[in-house]
Design a protein around this motif. Structure first.
Motif, PDB file in Angstrom:
ATOM      1  N   TYR A   1      10.373 -30.649 -54.997  1.00  0.00           N
ATOM      2  CA  TYR A   1      10.789 -30.208 -53.676  1.00  0.00           C
ATOM      3  C   TYR A   1      10.577 -28.705 -53.579  1.00  0.00           C
ATOM      4  O   TYR A   1      11.299 -27.938 -54.200  1.00  0.00           O
ATOM      5  CB  TYR A   1      12.252 -30.578 -53.436  1.00  0.00           C
ATOM      6  CG  TYR A   1      12.759 -30.203 -52.073  1.00  0.00           C
ATOM      7  CD1 TYR A   1      12.341 -30.894 -50.951  1.00  0.00           C
ATOM      8  CD2 TYR A   1      13.647 -29.154 -51.907  1.00  0.00           C
ATOM      9  CE1 TYR A   1      12.801 -30.556 -49.693  1.00  0.00           C
ATOM     10  CE2 TYR A   1      14.112 -28.812 -50.661  1.00  0.00           C
ATOM     11  CZ  TYR A   1      13.687 -29.510 -49.553  1.00  0.00           C
ATOM     12  OH  TYR A   1      14.139 -29.166 -48.305  1.00  0.00           O
TER      13      TYR A   1
ATOM     14  N   GLN B   1      10.157 -31.057 -44.061  1.00  0.00           N
ATOM     15  CA  GLN B   1       9.160 -30.032 -43.758  1.00  0.00           C
ATOM     16  C   GLN B   1       8.842 -29.188 -44.986  1.00  0.00           C
ATOM     17  O   GLN B   1       7.823 -28.512 -45.016  1.00  0.00           O
ATOM     18  CB  GLN B   1       9.629 -29.138 -42.615  1.00  0.00           C
ATOM     19  CG  GLN B   1       9.618 -29.875 -41.280  1.00  0.00           C
ATOM     20  CD  GLN B   1      10.041 -28.991 -40.140  1.00  0.00           C
ATOM     21  OE1 GLN B   1      11.120 -28.410 -40.158  1.00  0.00           O
ATOM     22  NE2 GLN B   1       9.179 -28.891 -39.153  1.00  0.00           N
TER      23      GLN B   1
ATOM     24  N   THR C   1       4.454 -33.187 -46.011  1.00  0.00           N
ATOM     25  CA  THR C   1       5.446 -32.595 -45.124  1.00  0.00           C
ATOM     26  C   THR C   1       5.360 -33.292 -43.772  1.00  0.00           C
ATOM     27  O   THR C   1       4.314 -33.792 -43.389  1.00  0.00           O
ATOM     28  CB  THR C   1       5.213 -31.082 -44.902  1.00  0.00           C
ATOM     29  OG1 THR C   1       3.977 -30.900 -44.243  1.00  0.00           O
ATOM     30  CG2 THR C   1       5.220 -30.305 -46.198  1.00  0.00           C
TER      31      THR C   1
ATOM     32  N   PRO D   1       7.386 -28.972 -48.611  1.00  0.00           N
ATOM     33  CA  PRO D   1       6.477 -29.832 -49.386  1.00  0.00           C
ATOM     34  C   PRO D   1       7.226 -30.573 -50.499  1.00  0.00           C
ATOM     35  O   PRO D   1       8.022 -29.970 -51.222  1.00  0.00           O
ATOM     36  CB  PRO D   1       5.451 -28.858 -49.962  1.00  0.00           C
ATOM     37  CG  PRO D   1       5.475 -27.694 -49.021  1.00  0.00           C
ATOM     38  CD  PRO D   1       6.904 -27.588 -48.566  1.00  0.00           C
ATOM     39  N   HIS D   2       6.983 -31.871 -50.599  1.00  0.00           N
ATOM     40  CA  HIS D   2       7.686 -32.679 -51.594  1.00  0.00           C
ATOM     41  C   HIS D   2       6.808 -33.818 -52.091  1.00  0.00           C
ATOM     42  O   HIS D   2       5.880 -34.240 -51.419  1.00  0.00           O
ATOM     43  CB  HIS D   2       8.996 -33.221 -51.021  1.00  0.00           C
ATOM     44  CG  HIS D   2       8.829 -34.032 -49.778  1.00  0.00           C
ATOM     45  ND1 HIS D   2       8.587 -33.469 -48.540  1.00  0.00           N
ATOM     46  CD2 HIS D   2       8.872 -35.370 -49.571  1.00  0.00           C
ATOM     47  CE1 HIS D   2       8.489 -34.424 -47.642  1.00  0.00           C
ATOM     48  NE2 HIS D   2       8.644 -35.596 -48.243  1.00  0.00           N
TER      49      HIS D   2
ATOM     50  N   GLU E   1       1.559 -33.419 -52.287  1.00  0.00           N
ATOM     51  CA  GLU E   1       2.749 -33.001 -51.571  1.00  0.00           C
ATOM     52  C   GLU E   1       2.593 -33.297 -50.093  1.00  0.00           C
ATOM     53  O   GLU E   1       1.521 -33.132 -49.527  1.00  0.00           O
ATOM     54  CB  GLU E   1       2.994 -31.505 -51.775  1.00  0.00           C
ATOM     55  CG  GLU E   1       3.429 -31.168 -53.177  1.00  0.00           C
ATOM     56  CD  GLU E   1       3.715 -29.699 -53.344  1.00  0.00           C
ATOM     57  OE1 GLU E   1       3.171 -28.881 -52.575  1.00  0.00           O
ATOM     58  OE2 GLU E   1       4.490 -29.373 -54.239  1.00  0.00           O
TER      59      GLU E   1
END
Length: 84
Positions: free
Chosen positions: A43, A61, A25, A63-64, A23
């Protein structure tokens, strides 16, 4: 353009693609539009499955992680707030 804050990408996956291994950001925003194939987006705590014609616009911003299947074609536009 010098000092640009947006970066557009056309992503064509000849095999399964991971846009990020973990993840990620950053201070900015992202837009993805699926031109062909399928895209899975993690997401935050949510999961989204996108197909041809689907789009997603989100705060980077949070987490993805993005995973595209073999043969997927995706238009991605990243905006990095601290790049201008």
């Amino acid at each position: 353009m010098e000092d640009k804050a947006m970066s557009p990408f056309l992503i064509e996956c000849d095999e399964t693609c991971e846009f990020s291994i973990k993840e990620m950001t950053y201070e900015g925003e992202e837009f993805v539009h699926v031109l062909g194939g399928r895209l899975a987006v993690e997401y935050g705590e949510r999961q989204f499955e996108l197909g041809p014609g689907d789009s997603m616009y989100y705060n980077a911003q949070i987490p993805h992680r993005i995973h595209a299947e073999k043969g997927a074609r995706v238009l991605a536009v990243l905006y990095e707030a601290n790049r201008h």
